[in-house]
Enzyme design. Structure first.
Site, PDB file in Angstrom:
ATOM      1  N   ASP A  42       0.830  -1.204   0.000  1.00 36.87           N
ATOM      2  CA  ASP A  42       0.000   0.000   0.000  1.00 36.87           C
ATOM      3  C   ASP A  42       0.868   1.259   0.000  1.00 36.87           C
ATOM      4  O   ASP A  42       0.367   2.375  -0.072  1.00 36.87           O
ATOM      5  CB  ASP A  42      -0.992   0.000   1.171  1.00 36.87           C
ATOM      6  CG  ASP A  42      -0.311   0.071   2.517  1.00 36.87           C
ATOM      7  OD1 ASP A  42       0.927  -0.105   2.583  1.00 36.87           O
ATOM      8  OD2 ASP A  42      -1.011   0.315   3.527  1.00 36.87           O
ATOM      9  N   SER A  43       2.196   1.079   0.024  1.00 34.27           N
ATOM     10  CA  SER A  43       3.092   2.217  -0.193  1.00 34.27           C
ATOM     11  C   SER A  43       2.828   2.809  -1.581  1.00 34.27           C
ATOM     12  O   SER A  43       3.220   3.944  -1.860  1.00 34.27           O
ATOM     13  CB  SER A  43       4.560   1.793  -0.049  1.00 34.27           C
ATOM     14  OG  SER A  43       4.825   0.636  -0.810  1.00 34.27           O
TER      15      SER A  43
ATOM     16  N   ASP B  44      -0.930  -6.357   0.032  1.00 37.00           N
ATOM     17  CA  ASP B  44      -1.286  -5.713   1.299  1.00 37.00           C
ATOM     18  C   ASP B  44      -2.793  -5.675   1.471  1.00 37.00           C
ATOM     19  O   ASP B  44      -3.534  -5.741   0.485  1.00 37.00           O
ATOM     20  CB  ASP B  44      -0.798  -4.246   1.264  1.00 37.00           C
ATOM     21  CG  ASP B  44       0.319  -3.995   2.250  1.00 37.00           C
ATOM     22  OD1 ASP B  44       0.328  -4.641   3.308  1.00 37.00           O
ATOM     23  OD2 ASP B  44       1.176  -3.146   1.959  1.00 37.00           O
TER      24      ASP B  44
ATOM     25  N   LYS C  86      -1.081  -9.494   3.171  1.00 32.47           N
ATOM     26  CA  LYS C  86      -0.263  -9.021   4.298  1.00 32.47           C
ATOM     27  C   LYS C  86      -1.111  -8.052   5.120  1.00 32.47           C
ATOM     28  O   LYS C  86      -1.804  -7.210   4.543  1.00 32.47           O
ATOM     29  CB  LYS C  86       0.999  -8.329   3.786  1.00 32.47           C
ATOM     30  CG  LYS C  86       1.816  -7.657   4.886  1.00 32.47           C
ATOM     31  CD  LYS C  86       3.181  -7.227   4.419  1.00 32.47           C
ATOM     32  CE  LYS C  86       3.271  -5.855   3.827  1.00 32.47           C
ATOM     33  NZ  LYS C  86       2.772  -4.738   4.634  1.00 32.47           N
TER      34      LYS C  86
ATOM     35  N   GLU D  78      -1.103  -5.449   8.595  1.00 36.56           N
ATOM     36  CA  GLU D  78      -0.400  -4.788   9.695  1.00 36.56           C
ATOM     37  C   GLU D  78      -1.199  -4.999  10.977  1.00 36.56           C
ATOM     38  O   GLU D  78      -2.420  -4.900  10.970  1.00 36.56           O
ATOM     39  CB  GLU D  78      -0.281  -3.285   9.413  1.00 36.56           C
ATOM     40  CG  GLU D  78       0.551  -2.990   8.185  1.00 36.56           C
ATOM     41  CD  GLU D  78       0.703  -1.496   7.901  1.00 36.56           C
ATOM     42  OE1 GLU D  78       0.367  -0.670   8.785  1.00 36.56           O
ATOM     43  OE2 GLU D  78       1.170  -1.159   6.799  1.00 36.56           O
TER      44      GLU D  78
ATOM     45  N   GLU E 108       9.330  -4.190  10.590  1.00 42.60           N
ATOM     46  CA  GLU E 108       9.740  -2.900  10.011  1.00 42.60           C
ATOM     47  C   GLU E 108      10.293  -1.971  11.072  1.00 42.60           C
ATOM     48  O   GLU E 108       9.660  -1.749  12.123  1.00 42.60           O
ATOM     49  CB  GLU E 108       8.545  -2.245   9.290  1.00 42.60           C
ATOM     50  CG  GLU E 108       8.910  -0.887   8.688  1.00 42.60           C
ATOM     51  CD  GLU E 108       7.934  -0.362   7.653  1.00 42.60           C
ATOM     52  OE1 GLU E 108       6.995  -1.083   7.266  1.00 42.60           O
ATOM     53  OE2 GLU E 108       8.120   0.799   7.228  1.00 42.60           O
TER      54      GLU E 108
HETATM   55  O1  KIV Z   1       3.515  -1.161   1.585  1.00 38.19           O
HETATM   56  C1  KIV Z   1       4.702  -1.489   1.646  1.00 38.19           C
HETATM   57  O2  KIV Z   1       5.520  -1.169   0.757  1.00 38.19           O
HETATM   58  C2  KIV Z   1       5.151  -2.266   2.793  1.00 38.19           C
HETATM   59  C3  KIV Z   1       6.621  -2.513   2.934  1.00 38.19           C
HETATM   60  C4  KIV Z   1       7.270  -1.306   3.475  1.00 38.19           C
HETATM   61  C5  KIV Z   1       6.892  -3.714   3.750  1.00 38.19           C
HETATM   62  O3  KIV Z   1       4.354  -2.664   3.588  1.00 38.19           O
END
Ligand code: KIV
Length: 313
Positions: A66-67, A105, A136, A138, A211
């Protein structure tokens, strides 16, 4: 050019017929590499072009992170990314063929309201492309985040592979007080992080992103677990590493965080190439007649000019 696989993929042993000729890695392949003590590699991708780079590099895992919202869509946090925007990018990235195991994510807002909402959206993301093989999520402190554990447990029970993500969790940046190193201030925070990692393993996560935590803490957690840890800003004692592609390639103009190694200066080089292009267009040096243009047969052109004389162009 696709790099050859270093060894036969476990996943190639038996499978149903597939549309694609390229077989991507499976969880079994990643587990095998982890068991052999070889570091796992992971990098983000956001669209067809970046995914092609990742897939052609032979990197083990491609993270549809989600970056995306900050690196590619220009938002100032990950909070604004919608499921629709994300799915559009997942589909684009997943059109790239290659061996990388694809992880998506769960964006902010896609799983916090209720467990059923989280399950529905996890299924949506897995269905955005058949290449997505894990999600993934968080999660927050062990002492207070029973909710996310419950969701992860339900997802794992439904056969959806889940990669955990603890330490600095950008979706929780406001409760963390910003993008800060975690578990480096007091002993309780270290205990909490270790407990979180153990809990995620216990409820079924197949791996965990750590992280921005001190190297020693990440190394300790890695040693205590029997699933891979993937570090970002967590030192070199984790089972693998992940980086954001735009940081790794130096695609943006702002300075990347301390833990990033930029292997290139793509952004600056791109601007220089664009400036050269603009200047060559202005000076009429591009396109060059001998290199970049199409010819027409002499007699055809003569005929056209003769006919054109009688037309009112
Ligand atoms: O969204 C992302 O790029 C991430 C990485 C920083 C692990 O979660």
């Amino acid at each position: 050019m696709m790099l050859p696989f270093r060894r036969r993929l476990v996943s190639q042993a038996r499978q149903y017929s597939v549309h694609s000729s390229v077989v991507s890695k499976s969880l079994l392949d990643l587990k095998e590499k982890y068991r052999c003590g070889e570091p796992l590699t992971m990098c983000t991708a956001y669209d067809y072009i970046t995914a092609n780079w990742v897939q052609n590099s032979g990197i083990d895992m491609m993270l549809l992170g989600d970056s995306l919202s900050m690196t590619t869509l220009g938002y100032d946090s990950t909070s604004y990314l919608t499921m629709d925007e994300f799915k559009y990018h997942i589909k684009s990235a997943c059109r790239a063929e290659g061996p990388s195991f694809v992880v998506s994510d769960m964006p902010f807002g896609s799983f916090e309201a209720s467990v059923p909402q989280g399950i529905t959206n996890a299924i949506e993301l897995m269905r955005a492309s058949s290449k997505v093989k894990s999600i993934k999520i968080e999660s927050g402190p062990h002492s207070s985040d029973d909710y996310t554990y419950k969701l992860i447990k339900e997802l794992c029970a439904r056969g959806i592979p889940v990669m955990g993500h603890i330490g600095l969790t950008p979706q929780r940046q406001h409760s963390l007080g910003g993008f800060k190193v975690q578990a480096n201030k007091n002993v309780d925070d270290i205990h909490d992080l270790v407990e979180s990692a153990k809990k995620l393993q216990q409820i079924g996560c197949w791996s965990i992103v750590l992280e921005c935590v001190p190297q020693r803490v990440a190394g300790y957690i890695t040693e205590k677990l029997s699933i891979p840890t993937i570090g970002i800003g967590a030192g070199n004692q984790t089972s693998g590493q992940v980086l954001v592609i735009s940081d790794l390639l130096g695609m943006q103009d702002q300075k990347p965080p301390k833990f990033v190694k930029s292997y290139d200066n793509f952004g600056q080089r791109a601007i220089e190439h664009l400036q050269n292009y603009a200047s060559e267009v202005s000076s009429r040096d591009f396109p060059e007649t001998s290199k970049h243009t199409f010819k027409i047969k002499e007699d055809l052109w003569t005929q056209f000019l003769e006919e054109a004389q009688h037309k009112k162009y």
